[in-house]
Design a protein around this motif. Structure first.
Motif, PDB file in Angstrom:
ATOM      1  N   GLY A   1       9.539   2.083   3.439  1.00 24.75           N
ATOM      2  CA  GLY A   1       8.632   1.219   3.395  1.00 24.75           C
ATOM      3  C   GLY A   1       9.106  -0.388   4.207  1.00 24.75           C
ATOM      4  O   GLY A   1      10.369  -0.213   4.549  1.00 24.75           O
ATOM      5  N   LYS A   2       8.256  -1.196   4.364  1.00 25.45           N
ATOM      6  CA  LYS A   2       8.604  -2.361   5.031  1.00 25.45           C
ATOM      7  C   LYS A   2       9.298  -2.953   3.813  1.00 25.45           C
ATOM      8  O   LYS A   2       9.188  -3.136   2.805  1.00 25.45           O
ATOM      9  CB  LYS A   2       7.499  -3.209   5.511  1.00 25.45           C
ATOM     10  CG  LYS A   2       6.489  -2.640   6.567  1.00 25.45           C
ATOM     11  CD  LYS A   2       5.638  -3.264   6.963  1.00 25.45           C
ATOM     12  CE  LYS A   2       4.892  -2.539   8.242  1.00 25.45           C
ATOM     13  NZ  LYS A   2       3.707  -3.351   8.739  1.00 25.45           N
TER      14      LYS A   2
ATOM     15  N   VAL B   1       0.864  -1.179   0.093  1.00 25.51           N
ATOM     16  CA  VAL B   1       0.051  -0.118   0.013  1.00 25.51           C
ATOM     17  C   VAL B   1       0.761   1.262   0.029  1.00 25.51           C
ATOM     18  O   VAL B   1       1.695   1.386   0.994  1.00 25.51           O
ATOM     19  CB  VAL B   1      -0.915   0.123   1.260  1.00 25.51           C
ATOM     20  CG1 VAL B   1      -1.976   1.106   1.218  1.00 25.51           C
ATOM     21  CG2 VAL B   1      -1.622  -1.204   1.370  1.00 25.51           C
ATOM     22  N   ALA B   2       0.675   2.040  -0.904  1.00 23.90           N
ATOM     23  CA  ALA B   2       1.656   3.294  -0.989  1.00 23.90           C
ATOM     24  C   ALA B   2       0.652   4.241  -0.284  1.00 23.90           C
ATOM     25  O   ALA B   2      -0.714   4.265  -0.488  1.00 23.90           O
ATOM     26  CB  ALA B   2       1.798   3.944  -2.397  1.00 23.90           C
ATOM     27  N   GLN B   3       1.037   4.981   0.839  1.00 23.18           N
ATOM     28  CA  GLN B   3       0.198   5.651   1.605  1.00 23.18           C
ATOM     29  C   GLN B   3       0.886   7.184   2.184  1.00 23.18           C
ATOM     30  O   GLN B   3       2.087   7.114   2.306  1.00 23.18           O
ATOM     31  CB  GLN B   3      -0.239   4.949   2.977  1.00 23.18           C
ATOM     32  CG  GLN B   3       0.934   4.417   3.516  1.00 23.18           C
ATOM     33  CD  GLN B   3       0.589   3.162   4.774  1.00 23.18           C
ATOM     34  OE1 GLN B   3       0.349   2.313   4.331  1.00 23.18           O
ATOM     35  NE2 GLN B   3       0.752   3.724   6.021  1.00 23.18           N
ATOM     36  N   GLU B   4       0.090   7.833   2.584  1.00 23.41           N
ATOM     37  CA  GLU B   4       0.560   9.096   3.085  1.00 23.41           C
ATOM     38  C   GLU B   4       0.663   9.165   4.709  1.00 23.41           C
ATOM     39  O   GLU B   4      -0.112   8.043   5.244  1.00 23.41           O
ATOM     40  CB  GLU B   4      -0.372  10.323   3.049  1.00 23.41           C
ATOM     41  CG  GLU B   4      -0.758  11.012   1.828  1.00 23.41           C
ATOM     42  CD  GLU B   4      -1.820  12.086   1.669  1.00 23.41           C
ATOM     43  OE1 GLU B   4      -1.247  13.141   1.385  1.00 23.41           O
ATOM     44  OE2 GLU B   4      -2.789  11.396   1.783  1.00 23.41           O
TER      45      GLU B   4
ATOM     46  N   GLY C   1       9.205  10.120  -0.074  1.00 22.80           N
ATOM     47  CA  GLY C   1       9.618   8.730   0.548  1.00 22.80           C
ATOM     48  C   GLY C   1       9.434   7.373   0.071  1.00 22.80           C
ATOM     49  O   GLY C   1       9.518   6.454   0.734  1.00 22.80           O
ATOM     50  N   LEU C   2       8.869   7.380  -1.144  1.00 22.01           N
ATOM     51  CA  LEU C   2       8.504   5.852  -1.750  1.00 22.01           C
ATOM     52  C   LEU C   2       9.790   5.401  -2.097  1.00 22.01           C
ATOM     53  O   LEU C   2       9.991   5.182  -3.371  1.00 22.01           O
ATOM     54  CB  LEU C   2       7.507   6.205  -2.995  1.00 22.01           C
ATOM     55  CG  LEU C   2       6.040   6.957  -2.573  1.00 22.01           C
ATOM     56  CD1 LEU C   2       5.147   6.979  -3.768  1.00 22.01           C
ATOM     57  CD2 LEU C   2       5.392   6.148  -1.616  1.00 22.01           C
TER      58      LEU C   2
ATOM     59  N   ASN D   1       2.872   0.805   3.077  1.00 21.37           N
ATOM     60  CA  ASN D   1       2.708   0.110   4.417  1.00 21.37           C
ATOM     61  C   ASN D   1       3.224   0.745   5.636  1.00 21.37           C
ATOM     62  O   ASN D   1       3.210   0.249   6.515  1.00 21.37           O
ATOM     63  CB  ASN D   1       3.226  -1.568   4.365  1.00 21.37           C
ATOM     64  CG  ASN D   1       2.583  -2.078   2.915  1.00 21.37           C
ATOM     65  OD1 ASN D   1       3.424  -1.863   1.987  1.00 21.37           O
ATOM     66  ND2 ASN D   1       1.606  -2.791   3.204  1.00 21.37           N
ATOM     67  N   THR D   2       3.782   1.986   5.458  1.00 24.04           N
ATOM     68  CA  THR D   2       4.280   2.744   6.557  1.00 24.04           C
ATOM     69  C   THR D   2       4.369   4.116   6.167  1.00 24.04           C
ATOM     70  O   THR D   2       4.066   4.409   5.158  1.00 24.04           O
ATOM     71  CB  THR D   2       5.667   2.044   7.093  1.00 24.04           C
ATOM     72  OG1 THR D   2       5.997   2.710   8.225  1.00 24.04           O
ATOM     73  CG2 THR D   2       6.664   2.343   6.125  1.00 24.04           C
TER      74      THR D   2
END
Ligand code: CU
Length: 512
Positions: free
Chosen positions: A83-84, A58-61, A164-165, A78-79
């Protein structure tokens, strides 16, 4: 351990190091207290069998406490930031459910995985729009290595990575598992994602304010999303899986006391032989794995990893059980397939700087195929950095495959680039010959991995054709479709849309 003599210098031309650039932003030691190094959690599979693994990404803010005071608005997988860590096992088929919970479109690119393109590879042709998802599956069929996941929507890859991706993705195999290498994740086997940021008012990042067509940089080192980190060393030997996840910056790595270390792996495989060194330069997107032996230190000692003279990570030595296991002198046999007879050397040029960047004289166009190869063909590619010295070092990257480095200006490649690679740094004026072959068909991008250079057009595409399926058609997207979607998602007109890469095309008066 290593048989070669100590490498006590950085490879590459000093005159081209990024600190000579007029717009260079030096790293500065952060004026905040030391924080424990964040170790990205391992991503838990939704389901796993011997043959298959299922993940949801999941790409998230989110918001991340990076500095004292206000949290920083960040993006992650996922964070909240980065990412994890994803683990793939060679031989498994991975089934991945990709979900976009960001306010704008993104893509999920597997940097270093030899998987079909463009949809599985996740370059610019595989957008996932906000609130939507995409399912991909692919066979993991490559040697153990550190690969990574990052966003790749053209021409806004750089800004999304800056948000941050980026996440580590470790490929495991049986051959690597038999070697006496540290592999207790988070204890003696650590991903080290090297980045840099500038913090603006209220501890926020502002990509547009920091924009530079030769690459965005900031003065604050950020390691695994930690500012001023330390790590407690509880084993004699620690394996650092270093990834340069910066948009632009080179890191010139060395330890306090000139402590030597042993590089055991590069981008996409173990090295044929361990290389003992006390200096190493890592350019954007490259990975290198080193074993650091703390055997000569005692509890309470601190060993610092630096880039130039700025501390990146402090290793605080605790007590540990002696571990003097030696590495074998041969770690890996690098594949060396014979060049297909009759294929001429394919020439690629990396041209220009600032907004003028191009490849083979042309700026990238999403719906143009620049080159074609057949599956199974093996060809020499000659990659030239046409900058005049001193210029910039361009890290040249290819999607969907691994290559080997054959020569640098006709000379033997560096000791630490004799394994499989997907990114090779090229000095200004230098030409590097690599051997290229593909195991999987598709449309793949190849480009400079200074991310603003790729967004700005120093990029091209290859179509890899399966002779058993010559007529396969690929639906290619174009910049305008993605840009119109970005404009709509941001609620602005096309005239008001700002994406870093667009500047380079506009300034050159070019259509996208
Ligand atoms: Cu470049």
């Amino acid at each position: 351990m290593a048989t070669e003599k100590l490498v006590d210098h950085y490879y590459y031309d000093e005159a081209a190091y990024d600190y000579h650039d007029g717009g260079y932003i030096p790293l500065v030691e952060p004026a905040v207290s030391q924080q424990p190094l964040r170790i990205p959690e391992l991503l838990t599979p939704d389901k796993e069998t011997t043959d298959d693994v299922y993940y949801t990404i999941v790409a998230q803010e989110g918001e991340t406490q990076l500095l004292p005071g206000a949290k920083t608005k960040t993006w992650g997988y996922n964070t909240s930031l980065l990412g994890k860590t994803v683990v793939f096992k060679k031989g498994q088929t991975a089934h991945i459910h990709l979900v976009n919970k960001l306010p704008e479109l993104t893509t999920f690119h597997w940097h270093g995985l030899a998987i079909p393109g463009p949809l599985e590879d996740g370059g610019c042709h595989a957008p996932v729009y906000p609130g939507q998802s995409r399912d991909i599956s692919f066979k993991v069929d490559q040697p153990a290595a550190l690969t990574w996941l990052h966003a790749h929507p053209c021409p806004s890859t750089a800004e999304q990575v800056w948000h941050g991706l980026a996440a580590a993705a470790i490929v495991q195999d049986d051959q690597e598992a038999q070697l006496p290498l540290p592999r207790n994740y988070g204890v003696d086997d650590l991903p080290i994602i090297l980045q840099d940021r500038r913090f603006h008012e209220n501890n926020q990042w502002d990509y547009r304010a920091d924009y530079d067509p030769d690459g965005v940089a900031g003065p604050t080192p950020m390691i695994n999303g930690t500012i001023n980190p330390y790590f407690n060393v509880t084993t004699q030997r620690v394996r650092l899986r270093l990834l340069n996840g910066a948009n632009r910056r080179e890191f010139r790595l060395h330890f306090s006391d000139d402590l030597s270390f042993t590089q055991v792996a590069g981008d996409l495989s173990l090295l044929p032989h361990p290389v003992k060194m006390n200096r190493v330069l890592i350019t954007c997107a490259e990975r290198l794995e080193i074993i650091v032996d703390f055997g000569n230190y005692k509890p309470g000692d601190v060993v610092t990893l630096y880039s130039d003279d700025v501390p990146l990570v402090r290793f605080r030595v605790q007590s540990f059980t002696p571990d003097n296991r030696e590495l074998p002198t041969t770690l890996f046999t690098t594949p060396d397939p014979a060049v297909t007879p009759g294929l001429p050397v394919h020439k690629v040029t990396l041209d220009g700087m600032d907004e003028e960047v191009a490849m083979n004289g042309k700026k990238f166009k999403m719906d143009r195929i620049d080159y074609q190869m057949r599956l199974g063909q093996v060809q020499l590619w000659d990659i030239t950095n046409t900058d005049d010295a001193p210029g910039m070092i361009h890290p040249y990257h290819m999607h969907g495959t691994a290559f080997t480095v054959i020569s640098r200006d006709g000379q033997t490649p560096h000791q630490n680039e004799l394994g499989l690679k997907d990114t090779v740094a090229i000095n200004p004026g230098e030409h590097v010959v690599i051997k290229v072959w593909y195991h999987v068909p598709g449309v793949f991008m190849y480009h400079c991995h200074i991310i603003e250079h790729e967004d700005g057009g120093m990029m091209a595409q290859i179509k890899v054709v399966d002779p058993a399926n010559l007529d396969k058609k690929y639906q290619l997207m174009d910049h305008m479709t993605l840009m119109m979607a970005f404009a709509e998602e941001r609620g602005v007109t096309m005239d008001d849309l700002w994406l870093g890469g667009m500047e380079s095309y506009k300034k050159m008066g070019m259509e996208m």
